[in-house]
Design a protein around this motif. Structure first.
Motif, PDB file in Angstrom:
ATOM      1  N   CYS A  77       1.131  -1.217  -0.015  1.00  0.00           N
ATOM      2  CA  CYS A  77       0.194   0.019   0.547  1.00  0.00           C
ATOM      3  C   CYS A  77       1.263   1.173  -0.119  1.00  0.00           C
ATOM      4  O   CYS A  77       2.026   1.403   0.671  1.00  0.00           O
ATOM      5  CB  CYS A  77      -0.611   0.639   1.747  1.00  0.00           C
ATOM      6  SG  CYS A  77      -1.482  -1.168   1.306  1.00  0.00           S
ATOM      7  N   ASP A  78       0.313   1.821  -0.415  1.00  0.00           N
ATOM      8  CA  ASP A  78       0.947   3.556   0.036  1.00  0.00           C
ATOM      9  C   ASP A  78       0.034   4.623   0.861  1.00  0.00           C
ATOM     10  O   ASP A  78      -1.063   4.318   0.862  1.00  0.00           O
ATOM     11  CB  ASP A  78       1.076   4.240  -1.517  1.00  0.00           C
ATOM     12  CG  ASP A  78       1.455   4.061  -2.973  1.00  0.00           C
ATOM     13  OD1 ASP A  78       3.138   3.238  -2.643  1.00  0.00           O
ATOM     14  OD2 ASP A  78       1.021   3.447  -3.682  1.00  0.00           O
ATOM     15  N   LEU A  79       1.019   5.015   1.384  1.00  0.00           N
ATOM     16  CA  LEU A  79       0.011   5.977   2.257  1.00  0.00           C
ATOM     17  C   LEU A  79       0.055   7.199   2.008  1.00  0.00           C
ATOM     18  O   LEU A  79       0.668   8.349   1.516  1.00  0.00           O
ATOM     19  CB  LEU A  79       1.071   6.211   3.651  1.00  0.00           C
ATOM     20  CG  LEU A  79       1.206   7.027   4.538  1.00  0.00           C
ATOM     21  CD1 LEU A  79      -0.383   6.513   5.898  1.00  0.00           C
ATOM     22  CD2 LEU A  79       2.280   7.447   5.588  1.00  0.00           C
ATOM     23  N   MET A  80      -1.477   7.832   2.218  1.00  0.00           N
ATOM     24  CA  MET A  80      -1.816   8.447   1.514  1.00  0.00           C
ATOM     25  C   MET A  80      -1.950   9.579   2.705  1.00  0.00           C
ATOM     26  O   MET A  80      -2.112  10.207   2.097  1.00  0.00           O
ATOM     27  CB  MET A  80      -3.203   7.964   0.785  1.00  0.00           C
ATOM     28  CG  MET A  80      -3.737   7.503  -0.240  1.00  0.00           C
ATOM     29  SD  MET A  80      -2.108   7.082  -1.666  1.00  0.00           S
ATOM     30  CE  MET A  80      -3.382   8.488  -2.196  1.00  0.00           C
ATOM     31  N   ALA A  81      -2.186   9.280   3.533  1.00  0.00           N
ATOM     32  CA  ALA A  81      -2.640  10.462   5.052  1.00  0.00           C
ATOM     33  C   ALA A  81      -2.326   9.522   6.120  1.00  0.00           C
ATOM     34  O   ALA A  81      -2.218   8.552   6.462  1.00  0.00           O
ATOM     35  CB  ALA A  81      -3.771  11.178   4.664  1.00  0.00           C
ATOM     36  N   GLU A  82      -1.977  10.235   7.249  1.00  0.00           N
ATOM     37  CA  GLU A  82      -1.748  10.071   8.761  1.00  0.00           C
ATOM     38  C   GLU A  82      -1.699  11.353   9.461  1.00  0.00           C
ATOM     39  O   GLU A  82      -0.943  12.557   9.275  1.00  0.00           O
ATOM     40  CB  GLU A  82      -0.346   9.148   9.174  1.00  0.00           C
ATOM     41  CG  GLU A  82      -0.179   8.395  10.197  1.00  0.00           C
ATOM     42  CD  GLU A  82       1.647   8.179  10.460  1.00  0.00           C
ATOM     43  OE1 GLU A  82       1.561   7.324  10.747  1.00  0.00           O
ATOM     44  OE2 GLU A  82       2.327   8.696   9.394  1.00  0.00           O
ATOM     45  N   ASP A  83      -2.793  11.019  10.615  1.00  0.00           N
ATOM     46  CA  ASP A  83      -2.950  12.067  11.537  1.00  0.00           C
ATOM     47  C   ASP A  83      -2.641  11.971  12.789  1.00  0.00           C
ATOM     48  O   ASP A  83      -3.189  10.756  12.447  1.00  0.00           O
ATOM     49  CB  ASP A  83      -4.569  12.533  10.702  1.00  0.00           C
ATOM     50  CG  ASP A  83      -4.612  13.044   9.174  1.00  0.00           C
ATOM     51  OD1 ASP A  83      -3.191  14.089   8.787  1.00  0.00           O
ATOM     52  OD2 ASP A  83      -5.605  12.876   7.900  1.00  0.00           O
ATOM     53  N   GLU A  84      -2.894  13.108  13.326  1.00  0.00           N
ATOM     54  CA  GLU A  84      -2.387  12.827  14.835  1.00  0.00           C
ATOM     55  C   GLU A  84      -4.031  13.168  15.279  1.00  0.00           C
ATOM     56  O   GLU A  84      -4.212  14.755  14.701  1.00  0.00           O
ATOM     57  CB  GLU A  84      -1.871  13.186  15.364  1.00  0.00           C
ATOM     58  CG  GLU A  84      -0.275  12.317  15.566  1.00  0.00           C
ATOM     59  CD  GLU A  84      -0.070  11.207  16.057  1.00  0.00           C
ATOM     60  OE1 GLU A  84      -1.006  10.821  16.723  1.00  0.00           O
ATOM     61  OE2 GLU A  84       0.190  10.620  15.944  1.00  0.00           O
ATOM     62  N   LEU A  85      -5.187  12.622  15.410  1.00  0.00           N
ATOM     63  CA  LEU A  85      -6.684  12.853  15.661  1.00  0.00           C
ATOM     64  C   LEU A  85      -6.472  13.541  17.254  1.00  0.00           C
ATOM     65  O   LEU A  85      -7.486  13.804  18.025  1.00  0.00           O
ATOM     66  CB  LEU A  85      -7.602  11.428  15.740  1.00  0.00           C
ATOM     67  CG  LEU A  85      -6.784  11.446  13.668  1.00  0.00           C
ATOM     68  CD1 LEU A  85      -8.468  10.499  13.806  1.00  0.00           C
ATOM     69  CD2 LEU A  85      -7.291  12.919  13.095  1.00  0.00           C
ATOM     70  N   ARG A  86      -5.601  13.807  17.929  1.00  0.00           N
ATOM     71  CA  ARG A  86      -5.905  14.266  19.618  1.00  0.00           C
ATOM     72  C   ARG A  86      -4.477  14.698  19.985  1.00  0.00           C
ATOM     73  O   ARG A  86      -3.534  14.621  19.200  1.00  0.00           O
ATOM     74  CB  ARG A  86      -5.818  12.683  20.972  1.00  0.00           C
ATOM     75  CG  ARG A  86      -7.356  12.425  20.492  1.00  0.00           C
ATOM     76  CD  ARG A  86      -7.725  10.665  21.530  1.00  0.00           C
ATOM     77  NE  ARG A  86      -9.063  10.405  21.082  1.00  0.00           N
ATOM     78  CZ  ARG A  86     -10.062   9.282  21.801  1.00  0.00           C
ATOM     79  NH1 ARG A  86      -9.070   9.782  22.758  1.00  0.00           N
ATOM     80  NH2 ARG A  86     -10.641   9.392  21.373  1.00  0.00           N
TER      81      ARG A  86
END
Length: 86
Positions: A77-86
């Motif tokens: 897979c290719d990483l499309m987005a990575e977010d810290e949500l807290r």
């Protein structure tokens, strides 16, 4: 089997090598506690391919497969987005 897999995961994480994974996550399915998912992250596609071709990776995959009740499956897979949500 779960404890063996978790112990193997910890042991392998302690032996990380240059050019290997930068991050690894071991997940267990809550609805099926004998089912696991491992997410392995590399800093680049090229590093992932070098790791895939490394004989040590083949040996590690063989040892993990021996702990499984069916053959492991792999998805690139290719990483499309990575977010810290807290």
């Amino acid at each position: 089997m779960g404890k063996e897999l978790a112990e193997h995961h910890i042991g392998e994480a302690q032996k990380l090598r240059a050019g290997g994974p930068s991050r690894r996550v071991l997940l267990r399915d809550r609805d099926n506690p004998d089912r696991y998912l491992v997410i392995v992250h590399f800093d680049s596609y090229e590093e992932a391919m070098r790791n895939s071709e490394d004989p040590a990776t083949t040996e590690m995959a063989r040892r993990i497969a021996a702990l499984c009740t069916r053959p492991p499956s792999f998805t690139d897979c290719d990483l499309m987005a990575e977010d810290e949500l807290r």
